[in-house]
Design a protein around this motif. Structure first.
Motif, PDB file in Angstrom:
ATOM      1  N   SER A   6       0.798  -1.276   0.123  1.00  0.00           N
ATOM      2  CA  SER A   6       0.025  -0.140   0.078  1.00  0.00           C
ATOM      3  C   SER A   6       0.646   1.066   0.000  1.00  0.00           C
ATOM      4  N   HIS A   7       2.219   1.122   0.177  1.00  0.00           N
ATOM      5  CA  HIS A   7       3.031   2.500   0.169  1.00  0.00           C
ATOM      6  C   HIS A   7       4.376   2.059  -0.328  1.00  0.00           C
ATOM      7  N   CYS A   8       5.036   2.504  -1.313  1.00  0.00           N
ATOM      8  CA  CYS A   8       6.282   2.499  -1.619  1.00  0.00           C
ATOM      9  C   CYS A   8       6.769   3.776  -2.573  1.00  0.00           C
ATOM     10  N   HIS A   9       7.960   3.880  -2.717  1.00  0.00           N
ATOM     11  CA  HIS A   9       8.515   5.311  -3.457  1.00  0.00           C
ATOM     12  C   HIS A   9       9.410   4.524  -4.564  1.00  0.00           C
ATOM     13  N   LEU A  10       8.684   3.906  -5.593  1.00  0.00           N
ATOM     14  CA  LEU A  10       9.606   3.410  -6.726  1.00  0.00           C
ATOM     15  C   LEU A  10      10.454   4.457  -7.524  1.00  0.00           C
ATOM     16  N   GLY A  92      -1.747  12.292  -1.016  1.00  0.00           N
ATOM     17  CA  GLY A  92      -0.656  12.279  -0.210  1.00  0.00           C
ATOM     18  C   GLY A  92       0.694  11.554  -0.678  1.00  0.00           C
ATOM     19  N   GLU A  93       1.609  11.346   0.343  1.00  0.00           N
ATOM     20  CA  GLU A  93       1.492  11.429   1.632  1.00  0.00           C
ATOM     21  C   GLU A  93       1.538  12.849   2.325  1.00  0.00           C
ATOM     22  N   SER A  94       0.684  12.820   3.087  1.00  0.00           N
ATOM     23  CA  SER A  94       0.609  14.316   3.889  1.00  0.00           C
ATOM     24  C   SER A  94       0.414  13.872   5.503  1.00  0.00           C
ATOM     25  N   ILE A 154      -3.802   5.430   7.973  1.00  0.00           N
ATOM     26  CA  ILE A 154      -2.625   5.894   8.682  1.00  0.00           C
ATOM     27  C   ILE A 154      -1.399   5.032   8.239  1.00  0.00           C
ATOM     28  N   HIS A 155      -0.373   5.633   7.316  1.00  0.00           N
ATOM     29  CA  HIS A 155       0.650   4.831   6.758  1.00  0.00           C
ATOM     30  C   HIS A 155       1.881   4.612   7.658  1.00  0.00           C
ATOM     31  N   CYS A 156       2.428   3.432   7.547  1.00  0.00           N
ATOM     32  CA  CYS A 156       3.580   3.165   8.376  1.00  0.00           C
ATOM     33  C   CYS A 156       3.345   3.440   9.843  1.00  0.00           C
ATOM     34  N   THR A 204       5.414  -1.377   2.515  1.00  0.00           N
ATOM     35  CA  THR A 204       7.164  -1.538   2.680  1.00  0.00           C
ATOM     36  C   THR A 204       7.639  -0.162   3.094  1.00  0.00           C
ATOM     37  N   ASP A 205       6.854   0.782   2.304  1.00  0.00           N
ATOM     38  CA  ASP A 205       7.825   2.291   2.506  1.00  0.00           C
ATOM     39  C   ASP A 205       8.917   2.061   1.794  1.00  0.00           C
ATOM     40  N   ALA A 206       9.165   1.270   0.985  1.00  0.00           N
ATOM     41  CA  ALA A 206      10.388   1.027   0.212  1.00  0.00           C
ATOM     42  C   ALA A 206      10.764   2.469  -0.471  1.00  0.00           C
TER      43      ALA A 206
HETATM   44 ZN   LIG Z   1       6.454   7.035   2.145  1.00  0.00          ZN
END
Ligand SMILES: [Zn+2]
Ligand SMILES: [Zn+2]
Length: 259
Positions: A6-10, A92-94, A154-156, A204-206
């Motif tokens: 649900s959340h990564c930075h490719l 987001g993310e915000s 709410i991420h991470c 992952t927030d990779a």
């Molecule tokens: Zn992030």
């Protein structure tokens, strides 16, 4: 196992140079959906381009709280306009980050409210980042949701159990990252065990936060499988079933991915 990250930075350094390989390894590990998250306006077009090219990658548009100072001109209207793109499925993310305080706190709060208004207007979920800012995050979420319902996650998640309850009461989902696999994450593990499974996501927030047994490496979406397995064991659930539930939750929350 079939998963959603649900959340990564490719597009971040460490991943964008080898994006093709990163995506191939994710698919091999069973990752069937990835949400590529924006943190600055300069990334938006690249992030959307990846989502246009890859059918299992979607995009968000937004400004990270760290960057609030450098984006005084990104308002609700600008976010709403960009979010009209068919591959943009979230805002987001915000949020608020009082741990690093890279941006002025008033500016962070104003930016967060602008994003929440965009989420309310578009009904696209807000991806919330909050660190060392629970009280203000809770106050702002309550106020803004009070003006009209809006979906979000709410991420991470690393906040308290009390904050988890507030977020759940407001209808938010909670996304668990690789942090839950860390030895020193006892409080988070206690909270993660009791979260309702129909509100649970994994991420992952990779390239950050590689889970055990990959600690020290560059994080990548393939590793969401390890986080899901750990979380399933912690909760006494079947890992494949938890992967299915969190993936279904992802597509229910980010409903535009089903279009
Ligand atoms: Zn992030
Ligand atoms: Zn974040």
């Amino acid at each position: 196992m079939k998963l959603a990250d649900s959340h990564c930075h490719l597009n971040y350094k460490g991943l964008f140079e080898q994006q093709g390989d990163v995506l191939a390894r994710a698919r091999e590990s069973g990752v069937a959906a990835m949400l590529n998250i924006s943190t600055r306006e300069s990334e938006w077009d690249d992030i959307i381009a990846t989502a246009e090219r890859e059918s299992d990658v979607w995009a968000t548009v937004g400004i990270h709280p760290h960057e609030a100072d450098t984006h005084p001109d990104v308002d609700t209207a600008k976010l709403v306009a960009k979010a009209a793109h068919p591959r943009v499925v979230g805002i987001g993310e915000s949020g608020l980050d009082y741990y690093y305080d890279h941006s002025d706190r008033d500016r962070q709060r104003a930016s967060f409210r602008a994003h929440l208004a965009a989420s309310r207007e578009t009904q696209l979920p807000i991806v919330v980042h909050t660190r060392d800012a629970e009280a203000d995050t809770a106050d702002i979420l309550r106020e803004e949701v009070g003006k009209g319902a809006l979906p979000g996650v709410i991420h991470c998640f690393t906040a308290s159990g009390e904050f988890a309850d507030i977020a759940l009461d407001l209808g938010f989902y909670i996304s668990i990252s690789g942090i839950v696999t860390f030895k020193n994450a006892k409080d988070l593990q206690e909270t993660a065990v009791r979260l309702p499974r129909e509100r649970l996501l994994v991420e992952t927030d990779a390239p950050f936060l590689a889970p055990v047994p990959h600690r020290g490496k560059t994080g990548e979406p393939a590793f969401v499988a390890d986080t899901c397995r750990f979380l399933a064991q912690l909760r006494g659930e079947d890992a494949d079933a938890l992967a299915d539930v969190t993936r279904e939750n992802f597509h229910r929350l980010f409903a535009k991915t089903r279009a």
